[in-house]
Design an enzyme around this catalytic site. Structure first.
Site, PDB file in Angstrom:
ATOM      1  N   LYS A  54       0.725  -1.224  -0.114  1.00  0.00           N
ATOM      2  CA  LYS A  54       0.152   0.392   0.004  1.00  0.00           C
ATOM      3  C   LYS A  54       0.815   1.162  -0.295  1.00  0.00           C
ATOM      4  O   LYS A  54       0.637   2.135  -0.916  1.00  0.00           O
ATOM      5  CB  LYS A  54      -0.754   0.090   1.286  1.00  0.00           C
ATOM      6  CG  LYS A  54      -2.130  -0.721   1.080  1.00  0.00           C
ATOM      7  CD  LYS A  54      -2.911  -1.201   2.334  1.00  0.00           C
ATOM      8  CE  LYS A  54      -3.913  -2.403   2.199  1.00  0.00           C
ATOM      9  NZ  LYS A  54      -4.410  -2.981   3.215  1.00  0.00           N
ATOM     10  N   GLN A  98      -4.729  -1.561   9.527  1.00  0.00           N
ATOM     11  CA  GLN A  98      -4.194  -2.801   8.939  1.00  0.00           C
ATOM     12  C   GLN A  98      -4.943  -3.948   9.930  1.00  0.00           C
ATOM     13  O   GLN A  98      -4.601  -3.945  11.010  1.00  0.00           O
ATOM     14  CB  GLN A  98      -2.810  -3.121   8.666  1.00  0.00           C
ATOM     15  CG  GLN A  98      -2.670  -4.386   8.122  1.00  0.00           C
ATOM     16  CD  GLN A  98      -3.262  -4.714   6.433  1.00  0.00           C
ATOM     17  OE1 GLN A  98      -2.908  -3.516   5.748  1.00  0.00           O
ATOM     18  NE2 GLN A  98      -3.818  -5.599   6.250  1.00  0.00           N
ATOM     19  N   ASP A 121     -11.442   3.198   3.569  1.00  0.00           N
ATOM     20  CA  ASP A 121     -11.763   1.500   3.337  1.00  0.00           C
ATOM     21  C   ASP A 121     -13.134   1.487   3.225  1.00  0.00           C
ATOM     22  O   ASP A 121     -13.642   0.484   2.719  1.00  0.00           O
ATOM     23  CB  ASP A 121     -11.228   0.808   4.572  1.00  0.00           C
ATOM     24  CG  ASP A 121     -10.121  -0.063   4.389  1.00  0.00           C
ATOM     25  OD1 ASP A 121      -9.694  -0.318   3.252  1.00  0.00           O
ATOM     26  OD2 ASP A 121      -9.582  -0.507   5.335  1.00  0.00           O
TER      27      ASP A 121
END
Ligand code: NAP
Length: 303
Positions: A54, A98, A121
């Site tokens: 990422k 995460q 997200d």
């Protein structure tokens, strides 16, 4: 007929180039770039490799990227304080925690503490609600479903009035993509059915699908004879079914991945199909970048 392959690896490259160009233009005009922070608790190797990818992708498209690594024993209170810090940080447009988090931390509490306007997200209940309402309310679509929709659009598949069948009703794939495909507008306006373990005669539903989106996590669940000739098949499933020697280093073993669809047989029936690997997989991080750029654009009022 052999189906057209919808390759996520190629679409990813196009989108990342578009994002990088837009970032450069915004930087010229507004002297600001999107900021993405990834918070990693502990050193789980899989999580570490996702976070690294990422960060590398964010760097590639010209974002400010921050990798914030925290010890595995960080308290919930301190993690919440860290999120509060990034919520207030003007240079950060996207916050990603995460998962999974260690057992002593309430994952839901942590995710819900992220400012919905920085929830790239798209899992915060506020953004789930915005997705459901659609239209102008929509802020961030969750990354994997957003990637699926983008692939369908870029493959030139007609969605308007199409029968879409989604296999699976998870909160991260099935439910959001079903919701997105039924909204009015580009790349949607479809008639949507969701099937799951409680569905009677799944085959009959799948056979009706002009667009079949499969996200069950069961290798080979969808049989070739369930596919309508010419349909678009999006296989989200990623199943480890064994190991094989790596192409680059034959002494190293790598996972053999299979989707939820019997690919080889299905590609002789479908009109277009995503491979596994190299299909939906590469799209998720790509759409995370797109959401982070979107977040900055909302802030600048140039959406
Ligand atoms: P999940 O949370 O386990 O949900 C699976 C869904 O499929 C459930 O709704 C389940 O139904 C349904 N299902 C399972 N077996 C079924 C069967 N035999 N018949 C009908 N429905 C069945 O999984 P997920 O997180 O959505 O992920 C699904 C797959 O996509 C996994 O292989 C995952 O690795 C992959 N994935 C890939 C990406 C990516 O490529 N970027 C991202 C996310 C997920 P019930 O609700 O009735 O139990």
């Amino acid at each position: 007929m052999t189906a057209k392959l919808i390759k996520g690896t190629e679409i990813r490259e196009q989108i990342l180039e578009e994002i990088a160009a837009e970032v450069a233009a915004i930087k010229d005009k507004f002297e600001v770039v999107p900021g993405l922070v990834t918070i990693l608790v502990g050193q789980n190797p899989a999580s570490l490799s996702y976070v690294t990818l990422k960060i590398q992708t964010a760097h590639r498209v010209g974002f400010k990227e921050v990798q914030d690594s925290q010890p595995v024993d960080i308290s919930e209170e301190n993690l919440l304080a860290l999120i509060d810090k990034y919520n207030k940080d003007d240079s950060i447009n996207g916050i990603l925690v995460q998962l999974p988090l260690p057992g002593h931390i309430d994952e839901k509490k942590v995710l819900n503490a992220i400012d919905p306007d920085k929830d790239v997200d798209g899992f915060h209940p506020v953004n789930v609600g915005r997705l459901m309402i659609g239209g102008d309310e929509l802020r961030f679509s969750p990354c994997t479903p957003a990637g699926i929709q983008e692939m369908i659009i870029r493959a030139g598949v007609e969605t308007d009035g199409a029968e879409v069948v989604v296999v699976g009703r998870s909160n991260i794939v099935g439910k959001p993509i079903a919701n997105m495909m039924l909204q009015k507008g580009k790349g949607a306006n479809s008639t949507v059915t969701i099937v799951h373990t409680g569905t009677k005669n799944m085959e009959a539903h799948c056979k009706r699908a002009d667009i079949l989106i499969v996200a069950a996590g069961v290798p080979g669940l969808v049989k070739p004879e369930w596919i309508k000739p010419g349909a678009c098949v999006i296989d989200v499933g990623v199943n480890r079914v064994g190991e094989k020697p790596s192409k680059n280093d034959p002494k190293k073993m790598v996972a053999v991945l299979k989707g939820d669809v019997d690919f080889e047989a299905a590609r002789e029936i479908a009109g277009s199909i995503t491979p596994v690997p190299g299909g939906v997989g590469p799209m998720t991080i790509t759409m995370l970048m797109k959401n982070t750029l979107k977040s900055l654009k909302f802030k600048l009022g140039i959406q």
